[in-house]
Design an enzyme around this catalytic site. Sequence first.
Site, mmCIF file in Angstrom:
data_model
loop_
_atom_site.group_PDB
_atom_site.id
_atom_site.type_symbol
_atom_site.label_atom_id
_atom_site.label_comp_id
_atom_site.label_asym_id
_atom_site.label_seq_id
_atom_site.Cartn_x
_atom_site.Cartn_y
_atom_site.Cartn_z
ATOM 1 N N ASP A 30 57.234 32.143 65.608
ATOM 2 C CA ASP A 30 57.003 31.465 65.805
ATOM 3 C C ASP A 30 57.998 30.594 66.087
ATOM 4 O O ASP A 30 58.750 30.375 65.539
ATOM 5 C CB ASP A 30 55.267 31.149 64.787
ATOM 6 C CG ASP A 30 55.107 29.672 65.387
ATOM 7 O OD1 ASP A 30 54.449 29.769 66.408
ATOM 8 O OD2 ASP A 30 54.965 29.098 64.591
ATOM 9 N N ASP A 32 57.447 26.557 67.060
ATOM 10 C CA ASP A 32 56.835 24.817 66.195
ATOM 11 C C ASP A 32 56.758 24.891 64.621
ATOM 12 O O ASP A 32 56.051 25.638 64.599
ATOM 13 C CB ASP A 32 56.170 24.796 67.384
ATOM 14 C CG ASP A 32 56.022 23.399 68.441
ATOM 15 O OD1 ASP A 32 56.828 23.170 69.080
ATOM 16 O OD2 ASP A 32 55.392 24.179 69.390
ATOM 17 N N LYS A 229 48.492 33.516 70.852
ATOM 18 C CA LYS A 229 47.838 34.145 69.156
ATOM 19 C C LYS A 229 47.012 33.892 68.976
ATOM 20 O O LYS A 229 46.885 32.244 68.698
ATOM 21 C CB LYS A 229 49.296 33.845 68.400
ATOM 22 C CG LYS A 229 50.759 34.400 68.502
ATOM 23 C CD LYS A 229 51.446 33.949 67.649
ATOM 24 C CE LYS A 229 52.201 32.152 67.881
ATOM 25 N NZ LYS A 229 52.666 31.857 67.564
ATOM 26 N N ASP A 254 54.047 29.547 60.676
ATOM 27 C CA ASP A 254 53.738 28.168 59.834
ATOM 28 C C ASP A 254 52.113 28.259 59.966
ATOM 29 O O ASP A 254 51.548 27.044 59.467
ATOM 30 C CB ASP A 254 54.747 26.991 60.542
ATOM 31 C CG ASP A 254 53.973 26.744 62.220
ATOM 32 O OD1 ASP A 254 53.665 27.459 62.703
ATOM 33 O OD2 ASP A 254 53.756 25.109 61.717
#
EC number: 3.1.3.41
Length: 309
Positions: A30, A32, A229, A254
Amino acid sequence: MTAQQDAPVKITDRKIAQEFLDKYDTFLFDCDGVLWLGSHALPYTLEILNLLKQLGKKLIFVTNNSTKSRLAYTKKFASFGIDVKEEQIFTSGYASAVYVRDFLKLQPGKDKVWVFGESGIGEELKLMGYESLGGTDARLDIPFNAAESPFLVDGLDKDVSCVIAGLDTKVNYHRLAVTLQYLQKDSVHFVGTNVDSTFPQKGHTFPGAGSMVESLAFSSNRRPSYCGKPNQNMLNSIVSAFDLDRSKCCMVGDRLNTDMKFGVEGGLGGTLLVLSGIETEERALKLSPDYPRPKFYIDKLGDIYTMTK
Ligand SMILES: O=C(O)COP(=O)(O)O
Ligand SMILES: [Mg+2]
């Protein structure tokens, strides 16, 4: 009890970090909250990615951020000194365009798409031959006046057969109002890029795409098809594009309800939650019906580099 129902293992030292690295040959990242926060790279992002490359690991980047195209992302990576090819990048904007092409089977040159969102959606659509409207059109920046909006006074475009909505940092009433006009037509499909309620930036948590898409869902009383996602279509296309062995893949993210869910539901060998973005240690450890627990967690990705050095 599945592996993810076991208590997550915190990576705290060299030995656990090394065991973690040895388990997988492919890492899905991922972006960000994992690699960077906006334009600030998180500590040792470059170093850990280089280390993984040296170890011969395959690196794939899977972001729910639709504001940039895959090509634009290669430039963002390059600005941090990271060499990443377009084929290694999957965004929710791209996943939405794939959905329009492969599932809705809209016809390029005939069907048009109304975009609520930034350039990353329209650019991916264009590559597939679709004309898009709305999006970054500067006329949408003008304060809304129903009697003057060119999008209303000239009439809705009859060829629009789909709305794609995602994160738009220029969100305003004009964009919401015109998008709703299209969503009020039953024949127009409603696609959401991603469900993320929030968006991590340096020192702040801001509204995410989901907050905007759900506003449109509420006013139209419709449900979108979300493509980013944790939607498994996105993972299936990545697995087949790279011919991956799922048991040797680890999803690093995250957020629990998107990234960790994506990895667990996709049957990936591992999941690593980093605490540098949205989630806290308390949430990582809590059992919840809404999201799975990760297999591993760590304060931040770069710690793997500093621990194993
Ligand atoms: O833009 C978002 O909402 C999240 O993007 P990410 O998947 O890279 O964390
Ligand atoms: Mg993230």
